[in-house]
Scaffold this active site. Structure first.
Site, PDB file in Angstrom:
ATOM      1  N   SER A   1     -15.286  48.541  13.912  1.00 47.42           N
ATOM      2  CA  SER A   1     -13.835  48.589  13.730  1.00 47.42           C
ATOM      3  C   SER A   1     -13.260  47.173  13.739  1.00 47.42           C
ATOM      4  CB  SER A   1     -13.223  49.483  14.812  1.00 47.42           C
ATOM      5  OG  SER A   1     -11.877  49.798  14.536  1.00 47.42           O
TER       6      SER A   1
ATOM      7  N   ASP B   1     -13.283  58.722   7.753  1.00 50.12           N
ATOM      8  CA  ASP B   1     -12.750  57.587   8.494  1.00 50.12           C
ATOM      9  C   ASP B   1     -11.530  57.076   7.737  1.00 50.12           C
ATOM     10  OD1 ASP B   1     -12.236  55.062   9.681  1.00 50.12           O
ATOM     11  OD2 ASP B   1     -14.360  54.738  10.093  1.00 50.12           O
TER      12      ASP B   1
ATOM     13  N   HIS C   1     -14.035  57.925  12.558  1.00 54.60           N
ATOM     14  CA  HIS C   1     -14.016  56.485  12.791  1.00 54.60           C
ATOM     15  C   HIS C   1     -14.978  56.119  13.924  1.00 54.60           C
ATOM     16  CE1 HIS C   1     -12.545  52.451  12.723  1.00 54.60           C
ATOM     17  NE2 HIS C   1     -12.121  52.498  13.974  1.00 54.60           N
TER      18      HIS C   1
END
Length: 318
Positions: A169, A264, A294
């Site tokens: 991320s 995601d 995600h």
């Protein structure tokens, strides 16, 4: 060599495994029951995550782990170090996720312990400064400092100069920014490989992020805009390459493995960056896992097992 063949079938409902659906449904149910996730003060949210009460499971502390500090531009920067069973075959510089606002090295214990054990690598995970208290450029400055420390100290400390970098991320974003800073500010390219999972590479918001909506499958459009606002609270612009590395000149970067789930909100970021990476002449491999949320590798399930095995293989062989 790049392997970017993408089968549209990975995005079909039929490709999503039953256990992936169960994990996604449980996440949406749990997060959907919270009226406003960001109404709670951020220090309390961070403390809850470290107590195992956040959206991601918290593994027990690893006996491999120790905490040290390294010199940074604003003072000492904590790093969490994991050692393999024998002499390290290399070092993996890890940068955690959390939208540059939450998250910590401790919250990635299972992943980092696994890499040390399975790949024979020492792992150095950076607890960089978090926004909004310490917004851009504090976080990337700390990550740059950690990379330079590793370049300087790695041979003596770990007995190797075989280095890889990566993150999840917002950590994947910072990993790419770190590579670019080493190239542009210091004229060095010490990392041979990168593992980049579900990064946010364009903070202007790619179509998938912009159009995702409110579904709280770990991350939604509001969360992304909240994180970007925290990160760029004082300076920096989303159209700067040091902020949105998708906009940078990417030539001369190491080979990279890009991992993302098909469900995601940031899937476009990975699809766009993987292709831009390859177009710049860098080795790039792309893995899209059907239905994955995600940073799905943080949750149990078949696709997590598959992706983690893929990461193990990549970091063992680089």
């Amino acid at each position: 060599m790049s392997k970017l063949v993408l089968d549209p079938a990975v995005f079909s409902d039929a490709a999503v495994a039953p256990d992936t659906r169960m994990v996604n449904d449980a996440i949406v149910k749990a997060l959907g029951a919270i009226p406003d996730r960001w109404a709670t003060p951020l220090p309390d949210i961070r403390a809850a995550r470290l107590a195992g009460k956040g959206p991601f499971p918290l593994a027990p502390e690893s006996p491999r782990a120790s905490v040290e500090t390294i010199p940074g531009p604003r003072g000492e920067v904590p790093v969490r170090i994991f050692l393999p069973d024998g002499a390290p075959k290399g070092v993996y510089l890890h940068i955690h996720g959390g939208g540059w606002t939450v998250g910590s090295a401790r919250e990635n214990e299972a992943l980092l312990d696994r890499i040390a054990a399975n790949c024979g690598l020492a792992v150095v995970s950076v607890d960089y400064a978090l926004a909004p208290e310490e917004p851009y450029p504090a976080g990337p400055d700390d990550c740059e400092a950690a990379a330079l420390w590793l370049v300087k100290e790695g041979k003596v400390r770990f007995g190797t100069e075989r280095f890889a970098i990566g993150g999840e991320s917002g950590g994947a974003t910072l990993a790419v920014v770190t590579l670019l800073r080493l190239r542009d500010r210091h004229g060095i390219a010490p990392f041979s490989a990168a593992v980049l999972t579900a990064g946010c590479y364009d903070l202007r918001l790619t179509p998938s992020a912009r159009n995702w909506g409110d579904l709280p499958l770990v991350l939604n459009t509001r969360d992304i805009t909240f994180f970007v606002g925290n990160y760029l609270r004082l300076q920096g612009k989303a159209d700067d390459a040091d902020v949105s590395p998708l906009l940078a000149k990417l030539k001369g970067l190491p080979k990279a493995l890009f991992i993302v789930g098909g469900r995601d909100a940031l899937v476009d970021d990975t699809l766009f960056m993987a292709n831009a990476w390859a177009a710049a002449g860098n080795g790039a491999e792309l893995e899209v896992y059907p239905g994955g949320c995600h940073v799905f590798i943080a949750f149990p399930g078949t696709i997590s097992d598959q992706a983690l095995k893929r990461i193990d293989g990549y970091l063992t062989e680089f």
